[in-house]
Scaffold this motif. Sequence first.
Motif, PDB file in Angstrom:
ATOM      1  N   PRO A 383       1.271  -1.235  -0.237  1.00 28.28           N
ATOM      2  CA  PRO A 383       0.234   0.210  -0.255  1.00 28.28           C
ATOM      3  C   PRO A 383       0.896   0.638  -0.216  1.00 28.28           C
ATOM      4  CG  PRO A 383      -1.030  -1.972   1.663  1.00 28.28           C
ATOM      5  CD  PRO A 383       0.093  -2.216   0.832  1.00 28.28           C
ATOM      6  N   SER A 384       1.690   1.363   1.096  1.00 29.25           N
ATOM      7  CA  SER A 384       2.605   3.067   0.655  1.00 29.25           C
ATOM      8  C   SER A 384       2.959   3.128  -0.521  1.00 29.25           C
ATOM      9  CB  SER A 384       2.961   3.340   2.010  1.00 29.25           C
ATOM     10  OG  SER A 384       4.119   2.576   2.656  1.00 29.25           O
ATOM     11  N   GLY A 407      -9.449  -3.203  -1.256  1.00 26.54           N
ATOM     12  CA  GLY A 407      -8.359  -2.998  -0.103  1.00 26.54           C
ATOM     13  C   GLY A 407      -7.973  -3.541   1.027  1.00 26.54           C
ATOM     14  N   LEU A 409      -6.781  -6.691   3.084  1.00 24.40           N
ATOM     15  CA  LEU A 409      -5.818  -6.873   2.487  1.00 24.40           C
ATOM     16  C   LEU A 409      -5.739  -8.894   2.198  1.00 24.40           C
ATOM     17  CD1 LEU A 409      -3.869  -4.580   4.775  1.00 24.40           C
ATOM     18  CD2 LEU A 409      -3.570  -4.889   2.129  1.00 24.40           C
ATOM     19  N   GLY A 437       3.758  -5.969   0.727  1.00 25.98           N
ATOM     20  CA  GLY A 437       4.435  -5.708   2.151  1.00 25.98           C
ATOM     21  C   GLY A 437       4.698  -6.529   3.374  1.00 25.98           C
ATOM     22  N   ASP A 438       5.049  -6.308   4.054  1.00 24.91           N
ATOM     23  CA  ASP A 438       5.851  -7.092   4.902  1.00 24.91           C
ATOM     24  C   ASP A 438       4.185  -6.929   5.907  1.00 24.91           C
ATOM     25  OD1 ASP A 438       5.657  -4.679   6.363  1.00 24.91           O
ATOM     26  OD2 ASP A 438       7.834  -4.868   7.278  1.00 24.91           O
ATOM     27  N   GLY A 439       2.991  -6.666   5.904  1.00 32.33           N
ATOM     28  CA  GLY A 439       2.263  -6.424   7.112  1.00 32.33           C
ATOM     29  C   GLY A 439       1.052  -7.183   5.935  1.00 32.33           C
ATOM     30  N   SER A 440       1.202  -6.935   4.484  1.00 30.11           N
ATOM     31  CA  SER A 440      -0.209  -8.091   3.494  1.00 30.11           C
ATOM     32  C   SER A 440       0.425  -9.124   3.987  1.00 30.11           C
ATOM     33  CB  SER A 440       0.033  -7.206   2.519  1.00 30.11           C
ATOM     34  OG  SER A 440      -0.114  -5.454   2.761  1.00 30.11           O
ATOM     35  N   TYR A 443      -1.809 -12.038   6.096  1.00 30.33           N
ATOM     36  CA  TYR A 443      -3.297 -12.236   5.425  1.00 30.33           C
ATOM     37  C   TYR A 443      -3.558 -13.457   4.954  1.00 30.33           C
ATOM     38  CZ  TYR A 443      -3.920  -7.649   7.277  1.00 30.33           C
ATOM     39  OH  TYR A 443      -3.454  -6.334   8.568  1.00 30.33           O
ATOM     40  N   ASN A 465       9.568  -2.821   5.006  1.00 28.05           N
ATOM     41  CA  ASN A 465       9.327  -1.323   6.254  1.00 28.05           C
ATOM     42  C   ASN A 465       9.514  -1.554   7.626  1.00 28.05           C
ATOM     43  OD1 ASN A 465       6.938  -1.239   5.932  1.00 28.05           O
ATOM     44  ND2 ASN A 465       6.473   0.673   4.752  1.00 28.05           N
ATOM     45  N   GLN A 467       6.435  -1.731   9.078  1.00 28.50           N
ATOM     46  CA  GLN A 467       5.557  -0.402   9.784  1.00 28.50           C
ATOM     47  C   GLN A 467       4.218  -0.923   8.443  1.00 28.50           C
ATOM     48  OE1 GLN A 467       6.795   2.869   9.363  1.00 28.50           O
ATOM     49  NE2 GLN A 467       6.859   2.942   7.041  1.00 28.50           N
ATOM     50  N   GLY A 469       2.867   1.032   6.780  1.00 25.43           N
ATOM     51  CA  GLY A 469       2.888   2.630   6.413  1.00 25.43           C
ATOM     52  C   GLY A 469       1.659   3.167   6.023  1.00 25.43           C
ATOM     53  N   ILE A 470       0.988   2.108   5.146  1.00 25.25           N
ATOM     54  CA  ILE A 470      -0.037   4.158   5.034  1.00 25.25           C
ATOM     55  C   ILE A 470      -0.942   3.819   6.030  1.00 25.25           C
ATOM     56  CG2 ILE A 470      -1.749   1.625   4.424  1.00 25.25           C
ATOM     57  CD1 ILE A 470      -0.955   4.370   2.143  1.00 25.25           C
TER      58      ILE A 470
HETATM   59  C1  TPP Z   1      -8.730  -7.141   6.178  1.00 27.75           C
HETATM   60  C2  TPP Z   1      -7.741  -6.588   5.979  1.00 27.75           C
HETATM   61  N1  TPP Z   1      -6.726  -5.749   7.494  1.00 27.75           N
HETATM   62  C3  TPP Z   1      -6.536  -4.420   7.933  1.00 27.75           C
HETATM   63  C4  TPP Z   1      -6.761  -3.520   7.053  1.00 27.75           C
HETATM   64  C5  TPP Z   1      -5.905  -2.222   7.217  1.00 27.75           C
HETATM   65  N2  TPP Z   1      -4.844  -1.996   6.939  1.00 27.75           N
HETATM   66  C6  TPP Z   1      -4.263  -1.479   5.424  1.00 27.75           C
HETATM   67  S1  TPP Z   1      -2.822  -1.775   4.746  1.00 27.75           S
HETATM   68  C7  TPP Z   1      -1.978  -1.919   6.346  1.00 27.75           C
HETATM   69  C8  TPP Z   1      -1.035  -2.407   6.508  1.00 27.75           C
HETATM   70  C9  TPP Z   1      -0.368  -2.966   5.402  1.00 27.75           C
HETATM   71  O1  TPP Z   1       1.211  -2.889   5.156  1.00 27.75           O
HETATM   72  P1  TPP Z   1       2.428  -3.728   4.340  1.00 27.75           P
HETATM   73  O2  TPP Z   1       1.500  -4.671   3.837  1.00 27.75           O
HETATM   74  O3  TPP Z   1       3.606  -3.852   5.432  1.00 27.75           O
HETATM   75  O4  TPP Z   1       2.145  -2.332   3.809  1.00 27.75           O
HETATM   76  P2  TPP Z   1       3.266  -0.745   4.327  1.00 27.75           P
HETATM   77  O5  TPP Z   1       1.628   0.383   4.169  1.00 27.75           O
HETATM   78  O6  TPP Z   1       3.860  -0.385   4.850  1.00 27.75           O
HETATM   79  O7  TPP Z   1       3.377  -0.272   2.797  1.00 27.75           O
HETATM   80  C10 TPP Z   1      -3.256  -2.408   7.026  1.00 27.75           C
HETATM   81  C11 TPP Z   1      -3.395  -3.608   7.978  1.00 27.75           C
HETATM   82  C12 TPP Z   1      -7.414  -4.413   5.545  1.00 27.75           C
HETATM   83  N3  TPP Z   1      -6.770  -3.397   4.976  1.00 27.75           N
HETATM   84  N4  TPP Z   1      -7.279  -5.215   5.119  1.00 27.75           N
END
Ligand code: TPP
Length: 541
Positions: A383-384, A407, A409, A437-440, A443, A465, A467, A469-470
Amino acid sequence: MPTIREATYDLLRQLGLTTIFGNPGSTEETFLKDFPTDFRYVLTLHEAAAVGTADGYAQATRRPALVNVHTAAGLGNAMSNILTAYQNRTPLIITAGNQTRDMLLMEPWLTNVEPSMLPRPWVKWSYEPVRAADVPAALMRAWAMAVQPPAGPVFLSIPLDDWDQPAVGVNTGVRSVATRIAPDPARIDELAERLSAASHPALIYGAAIARGQGWPQAVALAETLQAPVYAAPASERPPFPETHPLYAGGLPFAMGPLAQKLAGHDVAVVIGAPVFRYYPYVAGAYLPDGLTLLHITDDPAEAGRAPVGDSLLGDAVLSLEALTARVRPRSAPIQPVTRPAHGMAPHPASSDATGDRPLSALALFQTLRATAPADTVLVEESPSNLGDLHTAWPVDQPDSFYTFASGSLGWNLPASVGLALAERDSGRHRPVLAVIGDGSFQYSIQGLWTAVQQALPILFVVPCNGQYGILKSFARLEETPGVPGLDIPGLDFVALAKGYGAHGVRASTREEIQAACADAWQRPGPTLLEVPIQPSIPPLI
Ligand SMILES: Cc1ncc(C[n+]2csc(CCOP(=O)(O)OP(=O)(O)O)c2C)c(N)n1
């Protein structure tokens, strides 16, 4: 006497639905019993991954796909990606078992108590047949509902004791339905006239054009009108070649900035996208002063909820063809068209390519673009880093970039597995590179296992990153300091890859990335490449 199972598999065969994406449970085993050898079961370890994989496969093959999940429990797990399939307009037939009919009244373990209610509102149709004999015909109806415009997922719940029933009095007839709706000729004449009469027309193209293989038609209308082309905000598939001289980039996904971007145009037509896909609330008019909006969509609900614009119901590509035949050609653009560096991304790159430890997102993506084969299929859930990715990687081939319309994830990892499977099945064999992304990544991480088991040569690149970030960007925009839970340190992707049987590697420099990529393209299975990047908090707008 054939059973309901045999009659249903026969129907599935005739519909070309011989691949089942799923995760089984006790309520599905009666369906899967004596699994026919001409069918393929693609096992995923989580239902969100099953739906995401099927979605990628369906989009790449341009055919509906079949998913089988476990009663209410599996359907619940699948929901995030069902929601995404609905917004992606992907025709999916999702089935699940239910408990034995004889016991349903007392709701034993694993009963799906209100099966047709559970997946709503993210399916076009959901149903549990009132008797076993209706199962094949219900499946036929599910298929018809899924593929008709607007295409989308449907759900069928089938009690586990239906499959061994004799197929007596059963309708197993195969039907076909149309998948495109032609625009009303009088209305399209009117729209063409308004576009021809405009002094500064703009074209806003959406993902339906890509789904309908309409890049040539999209180019033809743009060149006939000599009008700039914007990608609709947050398009999940690029509707137009990003290297074309009439390409003016993606629109921002907030009201005020979007209206500002369109200032100076007097007529704009949105084709094959919602009016509009917004994300943050930034107050402002929907449109700049003096702009009239026209909207072409094949979805009456989408036309209904548009806050502005005069709409026409119709298939995006048929409408492009009809408009091109009717508008008055121009010989040159009225004003020079400028393509923003970040292409279809709604905001610019947040980094430059300098600084080596850690690398910037832009430097990472530039290295990937330089290393990946020209025909690579790119998948994005980062996302970011959108602005950086699209700056480094303009999309100039159809069907070579995918992301989600929702959107939510957890779609892109399993979707890339489905895309890669389709590349192999079709014999196209284009490489698939997924930037996640490390967060994405967390899931639907189970998709990695399926990629390993199916020996799919996908390169997963994780820009780390540390975090969300977005969400930090969003917090800045919305002025909400002090939000907890936005840092995610301590993830080890090489170890995670290993746990699923995949090859994992960490790279920190351009040279290490190049070497890891070259190695990945030779490997018969997936590679997970972890790259630490500079954390940034890009402006959302
Ligand atoms: C199923 C789901 N849970 C939570 C979210 C909220 N959310 C949107 S972006 C995001 C963070 C994504 O993190 P990362 O993949 O590390 O990307 P970055 O923003 O750091 O680039 C979260 C938790 C979402 N969009 N979808």
